[in-house]
Design an enzyme around this catalytic site. Sequence first.
Site, PDB file in Angstrom:
ATOM      1  N   ASP A 145      -5.103  -3.854  -8.164  1.00 31.32           N
ATOM      2  CA  ASP A 145      -5.346  -4.365  -9.520  1.00 31.32           C
ATOM      3  C   ASP A 145      -4.704  -3.445 -10.560  1.00 31.32           C
ATOM      4  O   ASP A 145      -4.189  -3.910 -11.576  1.00 31.32           O
ATOM      5  CB  ASP A 145      -6.858  -4.479  -9.770  1.00 31.32           C
ATOM      6  CG  ASP A 145      -7.487  -5.524  -8.880  1.00 31.32           C
ATOM      7  OD1 ASP A 145      -6.900  -6.610  -8.735  1.00 31.32           O
ATOM      8  OD2 ASP A 145      -8.552  -5.254  -8.297  1.00 31.32           O
ATOM      9  N   GLY A 150       4.649   1.057  -0.437  1.00 32.38           N
ATOM     10  CA  GLY A 150       5.325   0.595  -1.641  1.00 32.38           C
ATOM     11  C   GLY A 150       5.176  -0.887  -1.913  1.00 32.38           C
ATOM     12  O   GLY A 150       4.243  -1.536  -1.428  1.00 32.38           O
ATOM     13  N   GLY A 170       0.821  -1.216   0.000  1.00 31.05           N
ATOM     14  CA  GLY A 170       0.000   0.000   0.000  1.00 31.05           C
ATOM     15  C   GLY A 170       0.848   1.256   0.000  1.00 31.05           C
ATOM     16  O   GLY A 170       1.735   1.399  -0.830  1.00 31.05           O
ATOM     17  N   GLU A 171       0.574   2.153   0.964  1.00 32.18           N
ATOM     18  CA  GLU A 171       1.296   3.426   1.010  1.00 32.18           C
ATOM     19  C   GLU A 171       2.790   3.245   1.278  1.00 32.18           C
ATOM     20  O   GLU A 171       3.560   4.210   1.164  1.00 32.18           O
ATOM     21  CB  GLU A 171       0.700   4.350   2.077  1.00 32.18           C
ATOM     22  CG  GLU A 171       0.787   3.782   3.470  1.00 32.18           C
ATOM     23  CD  GLU A 171       0.646   4.844   4.579  1.00 32.18           C
ATOM     24  OE1 GLU A 171       1.042   5.993   4.383  1.00 32.18           O
ATOM     25  OE2 GLU A 171       0.144   4.491   5.659  1.00 32.18           O
TER      26      GLU A 171
END
Lengths: 308, 308
Positions: A238, A210, A207-208
Amino acid sequence: MSKLVVVGTVAFDAIETPFGKTDKILGGAATYIGLSASNFNIDATLVSVIGGDFPKEHLDLLESKNLDLSGIETVKDGKTFFWSGKYHNDMNSRDTLVTELNVLEHFKPVVPEAYKDAEIVMLGNLHPLVQQGVLDQMNKKPKLAILDTMNFWMDIALEDLLSVIKNVDVITINDEEARQLTGEYSLVVAARKIHEMGPQYVVIKKGEHGALLFHKDDVFYAPALPLEAVFDPTGAGDTFAGGFAGYLAKTEDISFENMKNAVIYGSTLASFCVEKFGTERMENLTDKEIHERLLQFKDLTQFEIKLT
Amino acid sequence: MSKLVVVGTVAFDAIETPFGKTDKILGGAATYIGLSASNFNIDATLVSVIGGDFPKEHLDLLESKNLDLSGIETVKDGKTFFWSGKYHNDMNSRDTLVTELNVLEHFKPVVPEAYKDAEIVMLGNLHPLVQQGVLDQMNKKPKLAILDTMNFWMDIALEDLLSVIKNVDVITINDEEARQLTGEYSLVVAARKIHEMGPQYVVIKKGEHGALLFHKDDVFYAPALPLEAVFDPTGAGDTFAGGFAGYLAKTEDISFENMKNAVIYGSTLASFCVEKFGTERMENLTDKEIHERLLQFKDLTQFEIKLT
C-alpha cells in the site's frame, strides 16, 4: 497538482514477526496509501469507515499530514475493522490469524463533493463493488484510476473484480496474484493478459525482488533496495501504491516515462515502511531522508554500458 | 586484453523441463562459461577432463569459438562426466536424476604453460581442491580470481571450500547458497559475511529476479530480463559467470563501476541461454543480437528521476 481520492480500509492491525509482536495498532490500506502519498504535499482525501472505538490520536495523525478525512464515516456504535497476522521466518509469507470485518461489512463509500472532480483515484484493496462504487460517484472519468487488489477477491468475487478491472487504467498486484488472475506463470504473458482485461498499465509487485511496470510492449524493472533487515512487511504494498499515486498526482504527468519514476518513488517509500512495525516509520519521514534514498536507488541500478 | 583461464566440467547433460527432454547433449560449467566468454574474442583456455566417448563435433564447436583446448585432458578409456536433471513447473527448482562422476573422479587439472600468466582465472563449479589446484599452478597471483560454487560443496567439503574462498577476489553464488554459506537470511548481511571470508566482490545470482553485486558498502542490482518463456535454465549461472569474466578480460578494468557492466553483460548472455535447450542458443549468437539485448536492458532499468 492533481487531486487524489483514496479508498481503502482504516483499521487496527495486530502483527507478529520474528522480531516481535504488536497489540492493536493503526493499520489499513487507506492509512498506508495516505501516509505515503502525503509526502508529496498533494490534496488527497481518504474514503473509508471506522467504528466508535477508533482513537482520536490516529485521526489527528492523518490530519497532521494534511489528508482530508471528510470521506471517513464513523459508525458510533460499530467496531473498526481488525486484522491480525503472523509472518513466517522468510517474511514473504504470512498467516492471517484474525479478520473481523465489523463496520466494513456494510460500508458504502461516499466521495466528498469537493473531490468528485479529482483527476486521480486510488482504489485500495477492498471488495471490488466498493471500488466500483467510488468510480461511479466521480463527476467524470478520472484521468487515472489505479486499482490494488488481492487473491482473496479472486477467490470469492472474481466477476465483480473483473468488472472493475475493466474500468481502471493501472492495476497494482503481486506476482502470485498476477499468476492466479491469469493462469500464466510467465509474468510477461500474465501482464499481457491483464492488459487485455482493461488496464493499460500493469504493475507487478515482487516484494524483496522489486516491481515491474508493463505498458504495451514496454517494460520497466525497479529492484527493491536490499535491506539489512525487514522488521515488518505490513503495508509495504500500500505504501508503494501511495507513493506511485502521490507522485503522479504531484507531477501531473502520466506518461510511461514518468510512471517509471512513480515506481521508483513507490519502491523508495516502501523501503522505509518495512524498517519498523506498522506505520511507525511512515509517521516521521523527512524529505531529506526520501531524497537520500532516491539517490541510493540511482546508485543501485544505474550504469553506463560500454559496448565491446 | 587479458588472458582468461576457465576451469570446470566439460560434460554430457540430459535435461527434462515442462517443455520437453533431451538425450545426452553437450553440457558442463566450463562449456557454458567458455561459450559465453568467447563472445568477447578474448584469449581463453578451458581446463577440464573428458572421456574417450566425447564426440569430436563438440570439441570442434568449442574450437570454432577460438577457445584454447590444450588444457582439456582426454582419458581414452574413461567416460565423460554425466549429469541428468528434471526441472519442476516453476523452473526455479530441479531434481538431480543421475550424477556419474566418471573421469572427474580422479581429475588433476593442468593449466597450459602459455596461460600460467593469465590475468583472470574463472574457477567454475568443481571440488574446491581442484579449484585451488588451478590457482596454485599460476606463476603469480592473477589480477582477478573468480569462484563459482554450489551448495553440494558446502555439504561435503566446507573446509576446503572456505580455504579456496579465502584466495579469490570475486565469488558468484546464488541466493540460497549465500544463505546456506552464512546462515543469514538477509542478502546484505550474507554478502558482508562472505566479504569477511575473503572475496572483495560478492555476486549473488537470483535467477529470474536478477543479480546483486556487493563491494564494501556499495551494491548494484541488475534485474533479469523478463522473458515470455524459460525453456531450460541449465547453464544460465555459468553463462552469467562467463559473460562477467569475459567482459572483464576484454576491458581490463576491474573497478566496481566496470564490474556493474560485467554483471549486465552476464545477465544479458544468460537471458539468451535459457531460450533453448542446452547450449543451442549460445552456439549461434551474433554481436548484433547481444547489442540489441543490452539496449533492452538499458530500457528496462534506466530512469531519469525528477526530485519533487
